[in-house]
Design a protein around this motif. Structure first.
Motif, PDB file in Angstrom:
ATOM      1  N   GLY A  43       0.828  -1.300   0.084  1.00 51.76           N
ATOM      2  CA  GLY A  43      -0.104  -0.024  -0.071  1.00 51.76           C
ATOM      3  C   GLY A  43       0.875   1.307  -0.080  1.00 51.76           C
ATOM      4  N   THR A  44       0.217   2.215  -0.447  1.00 53.28           N
ATOM      5  CA  THR A  44       1.010   3.591  -0.345  1.00 53.28           C
ATOM      6  C   THR A  44       0.132   4.873   0.061  1.00 53.28           C
ATOM      7  OG1 THR A  44       0.349   3.900  -2.797  1.00 53.28           O
ATOM      8  CG2 THR A  44       2.451   3.050  -2.078  1.00 53.28           C
ATOM      9  N   GLU A  45       0.607   5.843   0.445  1.00 46.78           N
ATOM     10  CA  GLU A  45      -0.083   7.185   0.896  1.00 46.78           C
ATOM     11  C   GLU A  45       1.044   8.257   0.704  1.00 46.78           C
ATOM     12  OE1 GLU A  45      -1.927   6.520   4.557  1.00 46.78           O
ATOM     13  OE2 GLU A  45       0.110   6.937   5.832  1.00 46.78           O
ATOM     14  N   ASP A  57      -3.840  10.831   0.177  1.00 46.16           N
ATOM     15  CA  ASP A  57      -4.192  10.278  -1.298  1.00 46.16           C
ATOM     16  C   ASP A  57      -3.127   9.190  -1.216  1.00 46.16           C
ATOM     17  OD1 ASP A  57      -5.350   9.845  -3.388  1.00 46.16           O
ATOM     18  OD2 ASP A  57      -5.219  11.796  -4.368  1.00 46.16           O
ATOM     19  N   ARG A  58      -3.539   8.298  -2.518  1.00 46.07           N
ATOM     20  CA  ARG A  58      -2.477   7.023  -2.690  1.00 46.07           C
ATOM     21  C   ARG A  58      -2.343   7.084  -4.175  1.00 46.07           C
ATOM     22  NH1 ARG A  58      -5.846   2.392  -3.803  1.00 46.07           N
ATOM     23  NH2 ARG A  58      -8.114   2.894  -3.530  1.00 46.07           N
ATOM     24  N   PHE A  59      -1.378   6.058  -4.603  1.00 47.34           N
ATOM     25  CA  PHE A  59      -1.248   6.016  -6.244  1.00 47.34           C
ATOM     26  C   PHE A  59      -2.417   5.046  -6.507  1.00 47.34           C
ATOM     27  CE2 PHE A  59       3.038   6.658  -4.556  1.00 47.34           C
ATOM     28  CZ  PHE A  59       3.681   7.255  -5.854  1.00 47.34           C
ATOM     29  N   GLY A  77       4.181   3.678 -11.367  1.00 45.85           N
ATOM     30  CA  GLY A  77       2.984   4.051 -10.596  1.00 45.85           C
ATOM     31  C   GLY A  77       2.118   4.949 -11.359  1.00 45.85           C
ATOM     32  N   THR A  78       0.982   5.276 -11.023  1.00 40.06           N
ATOM     33  CA  THR A  78       0.283   6.266 -11.608  1.00 40.06           C
ATOM     34  C   THR A  78      -0.752   6.821 -10.356  1.00 40.06           C
ATOM     35  OG1 THR A  78      -2.017   4.765 -12.176  1.00 40.06           O
ATOM     36  CG2 THR A  78      -0.093   4.838 -13.874  1.00 40.06           C
TER      37      THR A  78
END
Length: 281
Positions: free
Chosen positions: A63-65, A76-78, A117-118
């Motif tokens: 996960g990302t943020e 937000d996140r990717f 990533g986007t």
């Protein structure tokens, strides 16, 4: 009757000394009991070893943020993330405690895994825009491990193991390319993280001192900082990385070597010399 008695008495006088003389001539043979069997002792356990490993690993972000500022700011996140596979090299030193238990300390360097990533959001003019993001991460993994060897069969020893330690994770600069716009570069972050591993595999006895080791390792890295502030966005974090490794390497044990690879103890049987009856003269 008197004549018969005299004849019988004379016969007895002749027979008794002859029987006694024949008994004196025979002596039973002396047979010595063979000594007990001698079993050659098996090689003792316990010994230091060194190891070297090479592997190919696949990583996946958990996960990302990242934080955004200004109107409508927040977390937000990717939208999408992908990490490519990469090679790694490792080395270590360990000790074979018993036939079924060994431990070691290892250091592995994971070469760069490329990140793609986007993201999507609102651009300066208020319209929606999409960006593509590129970076890469590398890591130095330091682990203390313990293994249970499950027995040796035809020179093959399957095992399971677990490790605990830490990883120094380094993210390269993140390049954020906005569609129809410019490019923003976020400085990458570096930090130490908690890590643990689970392993399974098998070793093969090349010699009594040298083993070929092939196996699988799953490593989980804790989350940490991914990139720094730039153009109203920052910092960014990953929530941890799952890493799957296919590994191969060599282990060299000093001294008499790994007793799991030793030949079976040999039983030496005593064979007495052939019996020869005594000769009396």
């Amino acid at each position: 009757m008197s004549k018969f008695s005299k004849v019988l008495g004379a016969a007895l006088l002749f027979i008794v000394p002859t029987v006694g003389f024949a008994a004196d001539l025979y002596e039973p043979p002396i047979i010595e009991a063979p000594p007990p069997q001698i079993i050659e002792p098996a090689p003792s356990f316990g010994g230091w070893y060194i190891r070297g490993d090479i592997d190919y690993h696949w990583s996946k972000l958990r996960g990302t943020e990242y934080i955004t500022y200004g109107a409508g700011g927040g977390t937000d996140r990717f939208d999408t993330t992908k990490l490519k596979g990469a090679m790694s090299l490792g080395a270590g030193v360990g000790y074979q405690i018993s036939r079924h238990l060994r431990t070691d300390l290892t250091a592995d360097y994971w070469f760069k895994s490329d990140f793609d990533g986007t993201t999507s959001g609102t651009c300066g003019g208020g319209g929606a825009c999409v960006s593509t993001d590129k970076s890469a991460y590398s890591a130095l993994l330091l682990m203390a491990n313990a293994y249970v060897d499950l027995g040796t069969y035809y020179r093959v020893t399957p095992y399971v193991g677990a490790g605990i330690g830490g990883a120094y994770v380094k993210w390269d600069d993140l390049t954020n390319s906005i569609s129809g716009g410019g490019t923003v570069v976020h400085k990458g972050s570096s930090n130490w993280r908690f890590a643990y591993s689970l392993m399974a595999g098998a070793s093969y006895c090349l010699t009594q001192n040298l083993n070929l080791d092939v196996g699988y390792r799953y490593t989980r890295l804790a989350g940490g900082r991914m990139f720094e502030y730039a153009s109203g966005v920052a910092p960014g974090f990953d929530k941890g990385i799952n890493v799957h490794e296919a590994r191969a390497g060599l282990r060299y044990q000093f001294g008499p070597g790994n007793a799991n690879c030793a030949p079976a103890p040999q039983v030496v049987s005593y064979e007495p010399p052939p019996f020869e009856p005594p000769v009396y003269k």
